[in-house]
Design a protein around this motif. Structure first.
Motif, short mmCIF file in Angstrom:
data_model
loop_
_atom_site.label_atom_id
_atom_site.label_comp_id
_atom_site.label_asym_id
_atom_site.label_seq_id
_atom_site.Cartn_x
_atom_site.Cartn_y
_atom_site.Cartn_z
N LEU A 118 0.80 -1.22 0.00
CA LEU A 118 0.00 0.00 0.00
C LEU A 118 0.83 1.27 0.00
N TYR A 133 -8.86 -4.00 0.06
CA TYR A 133 -8.03 -3.15 0.91
C TYR A 133 -7.81 -3.77 2.29
N THR A 134 -8.88 -4.36 2.84
CA THR A 134 -8.76 -4.93 4.19
C THR A 134 -7.67 -6.00 4.24
N VAL A 135 -7.60 -6.80 3.19
CA VAL A 135 -6.58 -7.85 3.17
C VAL A 135 -5.19 -7.23 3.01
N LEU A 136 -5.09 -6.28 2.12
CA LEU A 136 -3.78 -5.67 1.84
C LEU A 136 -3.25 -4.87 3.02
N SER A 137 -4.14 -4.32 3.81
CA SER A 137 -3.63 -3.50 4.91
C SER A 137 -3.25 -4.36 6.10
N GLU A 138 -3.62 -5.64 6.06
CA GLU A 138 -3.23 -6.49 7.18
C GLU A 138 -1.98 -7.30 6.86
N THR A 139 -1.91 -7.81 5.66
CA THR A 139 -0.75 -8.60 5.26
C THR A 139 -0.13 -7.93 4.05
N LYS A 140 1.18 -7.76 4.08
CA LYS A 140 1.82 -7.04 2.99
C LYS A 140 1.71 -7.82 1.67
N ASP A 193 -2.65 10.05 3.57
CA ASP A 193 -3.90 9.65 4.24
C ASP A 193 -5.06 9.65 3.24
N GLN A 205 -4.97 6.61 1.09
CA GLN A 205 -5.42 5.42 1.82
C GLN A 205 -6.94 5.44 1.97
N LYS A 206 -7.48 6.62 2.25
CA LYS A 206 -8.93 6.74 2.39
C LYS A 206 -9.61 6.39 1.07
N SER A 214 -9.35 2.66 0.37
CA SER A 214 -10.20 1.84 1.24
C SER A 214 -11.67 2.15 0.99
N ILE A 234 -13.61 4.45 1.99
CA ILE A 234 -14.51 4.96 3.00
C ILE A 234 -14.95 6.37 2.61
N TYR A 282 -7.08 -11.90 9.37
CA TYR A 282 -8.30 -12.04 8.59
C TYR A 282 -8.41 -13.41 7.92
N ALA A 310 -12.81 -8.65 9.26
CA ALA A 310 -11.47 -8.09 9.03
C ALA A 310 -11.12 -7.23 10.24
N LEU A 364 -8.51 -6.31 11.95
CA LEU A 364 -7.42 -5.33 12.09
C LEU A 364 -7.31 -4.40 10.91
N SER A 365 -8.24 -4.46 9.97
CA SER A 365 -8.07 -3.59 8.81
C SER A 365 -9.33 -2.86 8.40
N GLU A 366 -10.45 -3.17 9.01
CA GLU A 366 -11.67 -2.46 8.63
C GLU A 366 -11.89 -1.30 9.60
N GLN A 421 -0.88 -2.09 10.99
CA GLN A 421 0.14 -1.60 10.07
C GLN A 421 0.05 -0.08 9.94
N ASP A 431 0.41 3.67 8.32
CA ASP A 431 0.09 4.18 7.00
C ASP A 431 -1.07 3.46 6.35
N THR A 432 -1.91 2.81 7.13
CA THR A 432 -3.13 2.27 6.55
C THR A 432 -4.30 2.98 7.22
N ILE A 433 -5.45 2.80 6.62
CA ILE A 433 -6.62 3.47 7.15
C ILE A 433 -6.96 2.95 8.55
N GLN A 462 -5.28 4.84 11.26
CA GLN A 462 -5.92 6.12 11.53
C GLN A 462 -7.18 5.94 12.35
#
Lengths: 419, 276, 302
Positions: A193, A244-251, A387, A390-391, A394, A396, C136, C154, C156-158, C243, C245-247, C250
């Protein structure tokens, strides 16, 4: 009175002895770097350097992980007890303007060092206001890696050189359909990301920019930039890319090497990770240039250099280290060990040889059309646009509004800076 | 009749305790199970609960990658020196606040109570800059020095001193003992439970503190176990079997120590809590 | 007579001197590391402070910035969320668990050791452990959810769930410590109270609500204050589990996480100082309110 004289005499004798001792002492210098994976190979160069300068200089590595590297560097530069030599990247302007790193021009002149032996773009990256602040170590390119095993298993054709964004969408679409038919859980495309290996490439390809060339305006609110980000959001929405949820948890890289992604946008600094993964060892990783969006497949060109601390107690010895560690010999050694693409032109051929499981020529070729990582060395404004991206990714918030708003806020900071 | 009573009485308690125990211990069991799997087993879908063959090798890999001995040494060294420092600085001040009359005593004590309310973040940036000025960044001293002056410790130890009958030291004064002798020889030995609590507090604090070490120190050999572990995951998020092996190595000794000294530990924590 | 008085005052002087001498090391340390640091921090909060160079006075700009910075309000809202729910859950669960542990049942020691383990585990280990449990795709929590027919979350990421995930870990890790304290409090309750209540025909539930809880209120009050101050300063789990720099980062960041980002990642030390002072003020206000409210519900036994 006599006693005092004697005392003074003894003292001065002792002092002179200490002084003598000092003159014969070897200079201990250190090199601060962040990459654990590279340190064994760089240690080899350091060992050779120490051998050559036996009795005069002893150099050692100070390893600090990336997460804390810049904080630590700042603190140690401020206390004037930093390492003598350190890795530097796009953050250079901050250190140069604080005068905590030393321009190398007088040394370069003294030793008549030929800078043209290095890749031009990487030399210029460390030249600010006509002063050369660092010698280049290597360069980073961005390209695409794909999982041949997965393509074969789902009977989808590999991507072909010269492919475009639309080709990529078609291929990913085929993968998506076959995966869902087979009830698989893989993703056609995955990515990291952060800016360099992913969205910055497409923003620039599409004609937008992260920061203008003079470093005074950010182009993340431009229609071209918005469109590029929208393209990526579309990939996710159409299930062509992992959500996005998957990518932001695992690189992204981790997803790819664990066999869960068909393709990944990836940087050359991860090449050894690919090479050494099970997937790579089985010969299942293919490499290809970035797909062309809007006619260009240009990708981000980054890299590192070696700086000299202004507070170094042994600047001459530290310069010797910089010179040696960026020499053809050392960089060739880094290349054959595959830790970095050398910024030294002659040393580059070593790089391709090293890889047994990857076609590393692709990685080198990506540097030909690359553009330098966009930065003005200031990071007060970047969080607003980062930011916002990222918004947007994702989802949102709507892509255009978010990016325009983020860019406006960032611009306010930039305007304040360059008032 | 008896069974019915058992069901009504302790059965319910047992069920509740089993559930709670499982919620607390279950994650650690999963930590261990993950640490003995292969990488492929950790990312299998659907989830594989038990490994085919136990992979002790993960422990070897993570032990080679990660300087556990140094980190353990640092953690215990810091704890020890901090305890010694507090013993010298905190308990003697607590004694003075409890027994001696001197100008400004109440005002100073109130101000110290006020300090307890202030969140630690207030001090971090200036303390960091102080460490920079003292040339103490990236040293173990930087992790010890600011923690010696433990206001809560003074407060707690004062309660302990105050709970000792005054007659004891008054008799000693009549015998002509100096204040230091009274403190050191007579009263301090009587506050042993308090000192144990203080020690446990210091230990848990060193054990848990994360932000200060990662700010003020930079190389792995100057980290505590906690901060070192945080740095480990910063770098390696792929191979959870290795990360979990690292976690097991870092938590197991403390769990063993705890299981052995359970009573003292619990009493120490409870005292620290209740006295405050 | 005169001599005696002089002796007396000499003794007093000696006592005063000794007292000051004994507190001197502590005072010197506090003056440097707390008092000086405190005022320096206030000074910074009115200045622009970067990594290099001297601070520059800019008046209330940092505070104004905080009140116009959406991220500051996100951090503030999250922190209050963690505090309100975290303190409530920690207190409720720790009282419930302590009450069960306080019963004379077989295997008490085993239960006790099991339940206390998180209290002595370092947050770094807890953070990485839960990061794995809540993963997840490969986390066991989602595996269990799917087994019982629910959708995976999800965690840790939602944006919507990440706060709850942090809260879950926070409560899990804190409950143990407060069970220890509650249990000690319960064991300190004189058994004559229970006997008297039993004579009056009280059942288990009544004993719990009519005897245990009221007599435990001082401990509950103390635990509320301590856990509240602790949670208002939450940092570790967010730093370890999400992580950057992810939403999700924030949407889960607390005031202290934001403070850390500002001070040590973004180099905005002056603004960070202002944020820390605002946090301090919030903690003070909440504590004062608690202190004021305590007289309505805390029953001191004397």
């Amino acid at each position: 009175m006599k006693k005092i004289m004697l005392f003074v005499a003894v003292c001065s004798l002792m002092l002179s002895l200490i002084g003598c001792g000092k003159q014969n002492e070897v200079a201990n210098i250190s090199l601060m770097m962040w990459d654990e994976a590279q340190s064994p190979v760089i240690q080899q160069s350091i060992d050779k350097f120490n051998e050559k300068n036996e009795g005069k200089i002893v150099a050692s590595i100070e390893l600090v992980p990336w997460d804390s590297y810049w904080t630590k560097l700042d603190a140690s530069l401020e206390t004037k007890e930093s390492a003598d030599v350190m890795w530097m990247n796009v953050y250079l302007p901050k250190y140069a303007s604080a005068e905590v790193v030393k321009p190398l021009d007088e040394y370069i002149e003294k030793d008549k060092l030929d800078l043209s032996q290095y890749i031009e773009g990487r030399v210029n990256a460390y030249n600010l206001d006509g002063k050369q602040y660092a010698l280049p170590k290597g360069l980073d390119t961005v390209f695409v890696a794909y999982n041949k095993e997965m393509f074969d298993r789902y009977d989808v054709e590999y991507p072909q050189e010269g492919w475009t964004w639309d080709d990529m969408r078609t291929i990913a679409g085929q993968l998506r359909d076959k995966i869902s038919e087979a009830g698989g859980a893989e993703y056609p495309i995955v990515m990291e990301l952060d800016d360099q290996p992913s969205w910055m490439n497409f923003v620039v390809q599409n004609g937008g920019n992260y920061i203008s060339e003079d470093g005074k305006t950010t182009g993340m609110g431009m229609d071209e930039s918005v469109e590029a980000i929208q393209n990526m959001v579309d990939l996710m929405n159409e299930e062509l890319m992992a959500p996005y949820t998957v990518l932001s948890e695992t690189k992204g890289t981790d997803l790819f090497i664990s066999g869960q992604g068909g393709m990944v946008f990836i940087g050359s600094w991860k090449a050894s990770v690919l090479e050494n993964s099970t997937l790579g060892a089985d010969g299942n990783i293919g490499l290809i240039q970035m797909p062309a969006l809007n006619g260009s497949n240009s990708s981000v060109l980054g890299g590192l250099g070696y700086c000299l601390s202004a507070s170094s107690k042994h600047p001459d010895e530290a310069w010797e280290l910089i010179k040696y560690i960026t020499s053809e010999e050392s960089l060739y050694n880094e290349a054959v060990n595959g830790i970095d693409i050398p910024a030294h032109a002659k040393a580059q051929e070593g790089y391709v040889k090293n890889f047994k499981n990857l076609d590393a020529q692709v990685i080198l070729d990506a540097s030909v059309t690359g553009f330098p990582y966009q930065s003005n060395g200031n990071f007060e404004w970047t969080s607003y646009v980062n930011d916002a991206v990222q918004k947007a990714l994702s989802q949102i918030a709507p892509v255009k509004e978010t990016l325009v708003e983020g860019a406006t806020q960032a611009q306010e900071v930039l305007d304040e800076l360059y008032k | 009749m008896k069974i019915k009573k058992f069901i009504k009485g302790t059965m319910l308690v047992h069920i509740m305790l089993i559930i709670f125990s499982f919620i607390m211990v279950g994650p650690f069991i999963w930590m261990f199970l993950t640490s003995i799997k292969t990488y492929e087993e950790t990312i299998r879908i659907p989830l594989q609960i038990l490994p085919k063959a136990i992979q002790w090798i993960n422990y070897g890999i993570v032990y080679d990658k990660f300087p556990f001995l140094t980190l353990y040494f640092n953690t215990f060294f810091i704890t020890l020196i901090t305890i010694v420092g507090q013993l010298l600085v905190v308990s003697i001040a607590a004694y003075a606040f409890s027994r001696l009359i001197f100008p400004g005593k109440n005002v100073i004590f109130l101000m110290m109570l006020g300090l307890m309310m202030v969140p630690g973040q207030i001090f971090i940036i200036p303390r960091f800059q102080l460490m920079v000025q003292f040339n103490l960044t990236n040293t173990l001293t930087a992790l010890i020095l600011p923690n010696i002056f433990n206001v809560f410790g003074v407060f707690m130890m004062r309660q302990f001193f105050s709970s000792i009958p005054k007659e004891l030291d008054e008799a000693a004064v009549i015998d002509g003992c100096g204040y230091f002798i009274i403190y050191w020889k007579i009263l301090l030995p009587l506050t042993k439970p308090g000192l144990v609590s203080l020690g446990i507090m210091v230990m848990l604090n060193t054990w848990k503190e994360l932000m200060w070490p990662i700010i003020v120190n930079r190389t792995m050999d100057k980290m505590t176990l906690s901060a070192g572990l945080a740095m480990l995951i910063g770098e390696h998020t792929t191979y959870y079997e290795q990360v979990m092996a690292g976690a097991v190595i870092s938590v197991l000794p403390m769990i063993i120590i705890f299981a052995i000294f359970q009573k003292q530990f619990v009493a120490g924590i409870a005292r620290a809590g209740l006295k405050g | 007579m005169n001599k005696k008085r002089r002796n007396y005052s000499a003794r007093k002087r000696k006592e005063a001197a000794t007292g000051l001498l004994f507190i001197a090391p502590m005072m010197i340390g506090l003056i440097i590391f707390s008092a000086y640091a405190f005022f320096q921090n206030i000074h910074f909060s009115f200045s622009k402070v970067g990594t290099f160079g001297a601070p520059k006075f800019i008046g209330f700009d940092n505070y104004i910035r905080a009140f116009t910075d959406p991220n500051f309000f996100i951090a503030l809202k999250n922190t209050l969320f963690y505090t309100v729910f975290g303190v409530s859950f920690v207190i409720i669960f720790s009282v419930l668990i302590a009450n069960s542990l306080n019963k004379k049942v077989k295997g008490r020691t085993f239960y006790r050791v099991s339940i206390f383990i998180p209290a002595i585990t370092m947050p770094a280990a807890i953070g990485i452990l839960w990061r794995w449990l809540l993963n997840y795709k490969f986390g066991i929590i989602n595996f269990i959810l799917e087994r019982i027919g629910l959708k995976p979350v999800a965690w840790l990421s939602e944006a919507a769930t990440v706060k709850w995930a942090i809260l879950l870990v926070l409560v899990w890790s804190m409950v143990s410590y407060y069970v220890i304290i509650m249990l000690a409090g319960m064991q300190a309750i004189d058994s004559s109270y229970y006997e008297a209540a039993r004579v009056d025909g009280a059942g288990q539930l009544q004993l719990f609500f009519k005897v245990t809880i009221p007599l435990l209120t001082p401990i509950i009050f103390f635990s509320t204050i301590m856990s509240m101050i602790g949670i208002l300063q939450i940092f570790d789990f967010i730093y370890l589990m999400i992580q950057r720099d992810t939403i999700a980062y924030q949407y889960s960041m607390s005031m202290v996480t934001y403070f850390y980002e500002l001070a040590f990642v973004k180099d905005l030390r002056g603004y960070a100082s202002a944020v820390s002072i605002l946090l301090c003020i919030i903690i003070m206000i909440i504590t004062v309110i608690q202190m004021y409210l305590q007289k309505y519900w805390v029953k001191y036994d004397n």
